[in-house]
Enzyme design. Structure first.
Site, PDB file in Angstrom:
ATOM      1  N   ASN A 239       0.834  -1.209   0.000  1.00 17.83           N
ATOM      2  CA  ASN A 239       0.000   0.000   0.000  1.00 17.83           C
ATOM      3  C   ASN A 239       0.870   1.260   0.000  1.00 17.83           C
ATOM      4  OD1 ASN A 239      -2.358  -1.615   0.298  1.00 17.83           O
ATOM      5  ND2 ASN A 239      -1.874  -1.848   2.463  1.00 17.83           N
TER       6      ASN A 239
ATOM      7  N   HIS B 154     -13.955  -2.117   6.176  1.00 11.47           N
ATOM      8  CA  HIS B 154     -12.842  -2.886   6.744  1.00 11.47           C
ATOM      9  C   HIS B 154     -13.240  -3.661   8.004  1.00 11.47           C
ATOM     10  CE1 HIS B 154      -8.744  -3.360   8.570  1.00 11.47           C
ATOM     11  NE2 HIS B 154      -8.498  -3.656   7.310  1.00 11.47           N
TER      12      HIS B 154
ATOM     13  N   GLU C   8     -15.918   3.142   3.846  1.00 10.58           N
ATOM     14  CA  GLU C   8     -14.584   3.489   3.358  1.00 10.58           C
ATOM     15  C   GLU C   8     -14.799   4.451   2.188  1.00 10.58           C
ATOM     16  OE1 GLU C   8     -11.847   0.252   2.422  1.00 10.58           O
ATOM     17  OE2 GLU C   8     -12.767  -0.970   3.963  1.00 10.58           O
TER      18      GLU C   8
ATOM     19  N   SER D 154     -10.783  -1.158  -0.034  1.00 14.56           N
ATOM     20  CA  SER D 154      -9.424  -1.720  -0.041  1.00 14.56           C
ATOM     21  C   SER D 154      -9.258  -2.939  -0.927  1.00 14.56           C
ATOM     22  CB  SER D 154      -9.012  -2.084   1.379  1.00 14.56           C
ATOM     23  OG  SER D 154      -9.901  -3.047   1.920  1.00 14.56           O
TER      24      SER D 154
ATOM     25  N   ASP E 298     -13.536   6.018   6.432  1.00 16.60           N
ATOM     26  CA  ASP E 298     -12.182   5.475   6.470  1.00 16.60           C
ATOM     27  C   ASP E 298     -11.518   5.794   5.132  1.00 16.60           C
ATOM     28  OD1 ASP E 298      -9.936   3.927   6.350  1.00 16.60           O
ATOM     29  OD2 ASP E 298     -10.879   2.102   7.136  1.00 16.60           O
TER      30      ASP E 298
ATOM     31  N   HIS F 240      -7.236   4.172   1.993  1.00 22.02           N
ATOM     32  CA  HIS F 240      -6.615   3.991   0.677  1.00 22.02           C
ATOM     33  C   HIS F 240      -6.766   5.221  -0.218  1.00 22.02           C
ATOM     34  CE1 HIS F 240      -5.600  -0.185   1.419  1.00 22.02           C
ATOM     35  NE2 HIS F 240      -6.687  -0.189   2.161  1.00 22.02           N
TER      36      HIS F 240
ATOM     37  N   LYS G 252      -0.050   3.614   4.743  1.00 21.56           N
ATOM     38  CA  LYS G 252      -0.255   3.263   3.339  1.00 21.56           C
ATOM     39  C   LYS G 252       0.450   4.323   2.484  1.00 21.56           C
ATOM     40  CE  LYS G 252      -4.330   0.840   4.941  1.00 21.56           C
ATOM     41  NZ  LYS G 252      -3.701  -0.435   5.240  1.00 21.56           N
TER      42      LYS G 252
HETATM   43  C1  PLP Z   1      -9.611   0.214   4.761  1.00 21.98           C
HETATM   44  C2  PLP Z   1      -8.645  -0.025   5.858  1.00 21.98           C
HETATM   45  N1  PLP Z   1      -8.882   0.529   7.047  1.00 21.98           N
HETATM   46  C3  PLP Z   1      -8.049   0.333   8.096  1.00 21.98           C
HETATM   47  C4  PLP Z   1      -6.922  -0.443   7.963  1.00 21.98           C
HETATM   48  C5  PLP Z   1      -6.051  -0.663   9.137  1.00 21.98           C
HETATM   49  O1  PLP Z   1      -5.004   0.268   9.123  1.00 21.98           O
HETATM   50  P1  PLP Z   1      -3.610  -0.064   9.797  1.00 21.98           P
HETATM   51  O2  PLP Z   1      -2.908  -0.978   8.847  1.00 21.98           O
HETATM   52  O3  PLP Z   1      -2.961   1.260   9.959  1.00 21.98           O
HETATM   53  O4  PLP Z   1      -3.898  -0.726  11.099  1.00 21.98           O
HETATM   54  C6  PLP Z   1      -6.631  -1.015   6.731  1.00 21.98           C
HETATM   55  C7  PLP Z   1      -5.394  -1.820   6.583  1.00 21.98           C
HETATM   56  O5  PLP Z   1      -5.346  -2.925   6.193  1.00 21.98           O
HETATM   57  C8  PLP Z   1      -7.522  -0.827   5.660  1.00 21.98           C
HETATM   58  O6  PLP Z   1      -7.301  -1.389   4.467  1.00 21.98           O
END
Ligand code: PLP
Length: 379
Positions: free
Chosen positions: A36, A123, A169, A173, A198, A201, A231
């Protein structure tokens, strides 16, 4: 101790293996089509030098305590001040990671008597936060604004009196598609609902200066955003941005924030430098978008893939074993592409997740597509 207490764990592992779902840790190898690190910042000279300079001036590695005790370092506060200004929010809070931040938001903010509507593809950390939280929650079909509205109306009709929360999101992702942010915000306004978005990405890659796909809505009283730093920002941790009142509330009531050692001050330095790079080095975004378009054209022409239009390009295979065989064949040819299986993605949608970053160039992308054509013909 004999092996008996471990038998049930062994049985689970064997069951996963039988279903081609056993996960193992593999060393990093091959061209990067899976990370990422979209803008190539993780190993950039500028980020490394910022951390080296911080070490040289005595910035400690460890925070030494919770933010509410001695763990509150000037580096955290400097990052949060810059992040709030950059994203256009009243306040920002730095968490150790996006997973814990999502979980923290959805367990701390929605209250008993509230209603939380969650996109089915949000997520795992959002789903787990929703389950552990105090509000009644419901999962709705992906990107279906009517389903969100229907769920809210039904809940109100049944006597729901509290606040409504919508969790999504902004750029998904595993599919690389976008949430209909404008429609969601209009809906949220109509129902006096909050949105937790969120931007994991999208941050760094999309929106003005890489401020994300919800940038136009930051600063509103009903928007809370999550910008992960692990990321496109090439560091680790996560910034929650939103109204001052909600951030102040989190400082007082958010257990994962309160009862945890603060993230390393060096990581705060790295994340702050990465934010500055987003403004100073817009060419990185332009180059990435060019690569996304280039890969999209090639994958469409040669493999019949529908371009997602983002740096996350899924190639849905369906069958788990075939997905993993294809991924292994690509890895053997030097392309680090990973297979993604249930439960990370819905049953029957196992896929190759092709991630586009500045760690590869157009020649690498062409070579990857060539290899994909080859392995598809044989596996
Ligand atoms: C959409 C999404 N939110 C949150 C996270 C979690 O973030 P972090 O890797 O900083 O714990 C991820 C990571 O995989 C993600 O893809």
């Amino acid at each position: 101790m004999n092996g008996a207490p471990l038998a049930r764990y062994d049985a689970t592992l064997q069951g996963l293996a039988r279903k081609d779902r056993l996960r193992t840790l593999a060393p990093r190898a091959g061209l990067d089509f899976s990370s990422n690190d979209y803008l190539g910042l993780a190993a950039s000279k500028r980020l490394g030098e910022a951390v080296a300079a911080a070490i040289a001036r005595g910035t400690p590695v460890g925070a030494t305590g919770s933010r509410l005790l001695r763990g509150n370092a000037p580096e955290h506060e400097a990052l949060e001040t810059d992040a709030a200004a950059f994203f256009g929010a009243e306040r920002a809070l730095f968490f150790g990671g996006g997973y814990i931040a999502n979980f923290a938001l959805l367990t701390a903010l929605p209250q008993k008597g509230d209603f939380l509507v969650l996109d089915e593809l949000a997520h795992a950390s959002m789903h787990e936060g929703a389950q552990a939280g105090r509000a009644q929650s419901i999962v709705v079909a992906h990107n279906d604004v009517n389903a969100v509205e229907g769920a809210i109306s039904r809940w109100r009709a049944e006597g729901g009196m509290g606040c409504v929360w919508i969790a999504v999101e902004s750029l998904y992702s595993m599919d690389g598609d976008r949430a209909p942010m404008e429609s969601l915000v209009t809906l949220a306004d109509r129902h006096e609902a909050f949105i937790v978005v969120d931007e994991a990405h999208a941050t760094g890659v999309w929106g003005p200066d890489g401020r994300g796909l919800a940038a136009a809505f930051e600063g509103r009283a009903n928007i809370v955003a999550l910008h992960t730093c692990g990321k496109a920002l090439g560091a680790s941790g996560a910034l929650v941005t939103g109204p001052r009142t909600l951030c102040d509330y989190l400082v007082n009531r958010c257990r994962p924030f309160i009862y945890a050692t603060a993230p390393s001050p060096l990581m705060a330095v790295a994340a702050r430098e990465a934010l500055a790079m987003l403004s100073d080095e817009p060419m990185r975004r332009v180059q990435l978008h060019d690569r996304v378009a280039f890969a999209g054209r090639q994958l469409a022409e040669r493999c019949g893939v529908t371009p997602s239009g983002s740096q996350i390009q899924p190639f849905v295979i369906g069958n788990v074993r075939r997905t993993m065989t294809l991924a292994a064949a690509l890895q053997a040819r030097g392309f680090d592409i990973r297979g993604i299986r249930p439960p990370t993605v819905p049953e029957g949608t196992s896929r190759l997740r092709i991630s586009l970053t500045l760690n590869v160039d157009e020649a690498d992308i062409s070579a990857m597509v060539e290899a994909l054509v080859e392995v598809l013909a044989t596996a």
